[in-house]
Design a protein around this motif. Structure first.
Motif, PDB file in Angstrom:
ATOM      1  N   PHE A  28       0.815  -1.209   0.000  1.00  0.00           N
ATOM      2  CA  PHE A  28       0.000   0.000   0.000  1.00  0.00           C
ATOM      3  C   PHE A  28       0.852   1.263   0.000  1.00  0.00           C
ATOM      4  CE2 PHE A  28      -3.753   2.393   0.511  1.00  0.00           C
ATOM      5  CZ  PHE A  28      -3.571   3.336   1.505  1.00  0.00           C
ATOM      6  N   ASN A  29       1.876   1.299   0.816  1.00  0.00           N
ATOM      7  CA  ASN A  29       2.677   2.521   0.946  1.00  0.00           C
ATOM      8  C   ASN A  29       3.509   2.832  -0.294  1.00  0.00           C
ATOM      9  OD1 ASN A  29       1.672   2.959   3.517  1.00  0.00           O
ATOM     10  ND2 ASN A  29       3.340   1.835   4.501  1.00  0.00           N
ATOM     11  N   ALA A  30       3.582   1.888  -1.223  1.00  0.00           N
ATOM     12  CA  ALA A  30       4.364   2.098  -2.449  1.00  0.00           C
ATOM     13  C   ALA A  30       3.520   2.672  -3.574  1.00  0.00           C
ATOM     14  CB  ALA A  30       4.984   0.781  -2.896  1.00  0.00           C
ATOM     15  N   TYR A  31       2.235   2.847  -3.333  1.00  0.00           N
ATOM     16  CA  TYR A  31       1.335   3.282  -4.390  1.00  0.00           C
ATOM     17  C   TYR A  31       0.599   4.565  -4.011  1.00  0.00           C
ATOM     18  CZ  TYR A  31       1.985  -1.060  -6.889  1.00  0.00           C
ATOM     19  OH  TYR A  31       2.536  -2.093  -7.592  1.00  0.00           O
ATOM     20  N   ALA A  32       0.537   5.450  -4.994  1.00  0.00           N
ATOM     21  CA  ALA A  32      -0.365   6.590  -4.888  1.00  0.00           C
ATOM     22  C   ALA A  32      -1.756   6.102  -5.283  1.00  0.00           C
ATOM     23  CB  ALA A  32       0.086   7.714  -5.815  1.00  0.00           C
ATOM     24  N   VAL A  92     -20.771   6.043 -10.792  1.00  0.00           N
ATOM     25  CA  VAL A  92     -20.058   4.929 -10.175  1.00  0.00           C
ATOM     26  C   VAL A  92     -18.653   5.431  -9.875  1.00  0.00           C
ATOM     27  CG1 VAL A  92     -19.200   2.597 -10.453  1.00  0.00           C
ATOM     28  CG2 VAL A  92     -21.424   3.231 -11.417  1.00  0.00           C
ATOM     29  N   TYR A  93     -18.225   5.282  -8.652  1.00  0.00           N
ATOM     30  CA  TYR A  93     -16.918   5.760  -8.208  1.00  0.00           C
ATOM     31  C   TYR A  93     -15.942   4.593  -8.108  1.00  0.00           C
ATOM     32  CZ  TYR A  93     -18.730  10.399  -7.246  1.00  0.00           C
ATOM     33  OH  TYR A  93     -19.265  11.654  -7.396  1.00  0.00           O
ATOM     34  N   TYR A  94     -14.752   4.802  -8.674  1.00  0.00           N
ATOM     35  CA  TYR A  94     -13.720   3.780  -8.701  1.00  0.00           C
ATOM     36  C   TYR A  94     -12.471   4.265  -7.981  1.00  0.00           C
ATOM     37  CZ  TYR A  94     -16.478   1.984 -12.637  1.00  0.00           C
ATOM     38  OH  TYR A  94     -17.489   1.517 -13.440  1.00  0.00           O
ATOM     39  N   CYS A  95     -11.837   3.358  -7.247  1.00  0.00           N
ATOM     40  CA  CYS A  95     -10.517   3.672  -6.720  1.00  0.00           C
ATOM     41  C   CYS A  95      -9.480   2.954  -7.573  1.00  0.00           C
ATOM     42  CB  CYS A  95     -10.387   3.292  -5.250  1.00  0.00           C
ATOM     43  SG  CYS A  95     -10.473   1.534  -4.902  1.00  0.00           S
ATOM     44  N   ALA A  96      -8.293   3.529  -7.613  1.00  0.00           N
ATOM     45  CA  ALA A  96      -7.234   2.988  -8.450  1.00  0.00           C
ATOM     46  C   ALA A  96      -5.887   3.263  -7.809  1.00  0.00           C
ATOM     47  CB  ALA A  96      -7.302   3.613  -9.847  1.00  0.00           C
ATOM     48  N   ALA A  97      -4.907   2.448  -8.173  1.00  0.00           N
ATOM     49  CA  ALA A  97      -3.568   2.561  -7.603  1.00  0.00           C
ATOM     50  C   ALA A  97      -2.542   2.730  -8.706  1.00  0.00           C
ATOM     51  CB  ALA A  97      -3.238   1.321  -6.769  1.00  0.00           C
ATOM     52  N   THR A  98      -1.550   3.578  -8.437  1.00  0.00           N
ATOM     53  CA  THR A  98      -0.486   3.812  -9.398  1.00  0.00           C
ATOM     54  C   THR A  98       0.857   3.943  -8.700  1.00  0.00           C
ATOM     55  OG1 THR A  98       0.365   5.307 -11.100  1.00  0.00           O
ATOM     56  CG2 THR A  98      -0.880   6.314  -9.315  1.00  0.00           C
ATOM     57  N   SER A  99       1.900   3.470  -9.359  1.00  0.00           N
ATOM     58  CA  SER A  99       3.247   3.654  -8.827  1.00  0.00           C
ATOM     59  C   SER A  99       3.882   4.906  -9.397  1.00  0.00           C
ATOM     60  CB  SER A  99       4.118   2.435  -9.152  1.00  0.00           C
ATOM     61  OG  SER A  99       4.155   2.216 -10.547  1.00  0.00           O
ATOM     62  N   ALA A 100       3.177   5.584 -10.293  1.00  0.00           N
ATOM     63  CA  ALA A 100       3.701   6.797 -10.908  1.00  0.00           C
ATOM     64  C   ALA A 100       3.458   8.003 -10.005  1.00  0.00           C
ATOM     65  CB  ALA A 100       3.038   7.032 -12.265  1.00  0.00           C
ATOM     66  N   SER A 101       4.253   9.045 -10.222  1.00  0.00           N
ATOM     67  CA  SER A 101       4.107  10.255  -9.419  1.00  0.00           C
ATOM     68  C   SER A 101       3.654  11.452 -10.239  1.00  0.00           C
ATOM     69  CB  SER A 101       5.432  10.595  -8.734  1.00  0.00           C
ATOM     70  OG  SER A 101       6.457  10.752  -9.701  1.00  0.00           O
ATOM     71  N   THR A 102       3.411  11.215 -11.526  1.00  0.00           N
ATOM     72  CA  THR A 102       2.927  12.289 -12.388  1.00  0.00           C
ATOM     73  C   THR A 102       1.735  11.797 -13.196  1.00  0.00           C
ATOM     74  OG1 THR A 102       4.503  11.657 -14.104  1.00  0.00           O
ATOM     75  CG2 THR A 102       5.189  13.371 -12.562  1.00  0.00           C
ATOM     76  N   TRP A 103       1.118  12.723 -13.938  1.00  0.00           N
ATOM     77  CA  TRP A 103      -0.033  12.398 -14.785  1.00  0.00           C
ATOM     78  C   TRP A 103      -1.110  11.659 -13.985  1.00  0.00           C
ATOM     79  CZ3 TRP A 103       0.628  15.286 -18.769  1.00  0.00           C
ATOM     80  CH2 TRP A 103       1.898  15.480 -19.283  1.00  0.00           C
ATOM     81  N   TRP A 104      -1.295  12.127 -12.761  1.00  0.00           N
ATOM     82  CA  TRP A 104      -2.217  11.447 -11.859  1.00  0.00           C
ATOM     83  C   TRP A 104      -3.674  11.643 -12.255  1.00  0.00           C
ATOM     84  CZ3 TRP A 104      -4.226  16.036 -10.797  1.00  0.00           C
ATOM     85  CH2 TRP A 104      -3.343  17.130 -10.703  1.00  0.00           C
ATOM     86  N   HIS A 105      -3.946  12.545 -13.177  1.00  0.00           N
ATOM     87  CA  HIS A 105      -5.324  12.788 -13.591  1.00  0.00           C
ATOM     88  C   HIS A 105      -5.733  11.905 -14.774  1.00  0.00           C
ATOM     89  CE1 HIS A 105      -2.735  15.182 -16.108  1.00  0.00           C
ATOM     90  NE2 HIS A 105      -3.720  15.372 -16.962  1.00  0.00           N
TER      91      HIS A 105
END
Length: 123
Positions: A28-32, A92-105
Motif C-alpha cells: 500500500f505505501n508504495a502506491y499513490a 459509479v466511483y472507482y478507486c485505483a492505484a499507481t506507482s507513478a508520481s505524475t499524470w495522476w489525472h
C-alpha cells in the motif's frame, strides 16, 4: 491485487458520503491512490489523487472544496469524503492505484482498479 471500494449509496442533494477503498495484494505505501467516477452515458473522469505518503492531494475542479481524499497507512485504506453532494455527482466511483508520481489525472497512469461503488444524489 484487489481494490474493494465501498460506502456508496443514495443521498439527497446537500448530503454527505464517505467512500473507502482497501487494496489487497500490493504494498500500500508504495502506491499513490486515486478516485475516478463515471456517470451514465459519460466517460470516466478524474476526481481526486493522493500521493504515496499522503502529503500531496489533487482534485478535479468540480469537486474541489467539497471532497477530501485521505489515506491511512495503519488501516491500509484510502478514503473519499464527499460533502455538499449535487445530483451531478451521481456516478459509479472507482478507486485505483499507481506507482507513478505524475499524470495522476489520467486513467492510463493507474495500474490497478477496483470495482466501482454507486453514488446516487437526488434533488
Amino acid at each position: 491485487v484487489q481494490l474493494q471500494a465501498s460506502g456508496g449509496g443514495s443521498v439527497q442533494a446537500g448530503g454527505s458520503l464517505r467512500l473507502s477503498c482497501a487494496p489487497s495484494g500490493l504494498s500500500f505505501n508504495a502506491y499513490a491512490m486515486g478516485w475516478f467516477r463515471q456517470a451514465p452515458g459519460k466517460e470516466r473522469e478524474f476526481v481526486a489523487h493522493i500521493s504515496r505518503g499522503g502529503t500531496n492531494t489533487y482534485y478535479a475542479d468540480v469537486v474541489k472544496s467539497r471532497f477530501t481524499i485521505s489515506r491511512d497507512s495503519y488501516d491500509q485504506a484510502v478514503y473519499l469524503e464527499m460533502h455538499r453532494l449535487k445530483p451531478e455527482d451521481t456516478a459509479v466511483y472507482y478507486c485505483a492505484a499507481t506507482s507513478a508520481s505524475t499524470w495522476w489525472h489520467l486513467e492510463g497512469t493507474y495500474r490497478y482498479w477496483g470495482k466501482g461503488t454507486q453514488v446516487t444524489v437526488s434533488s
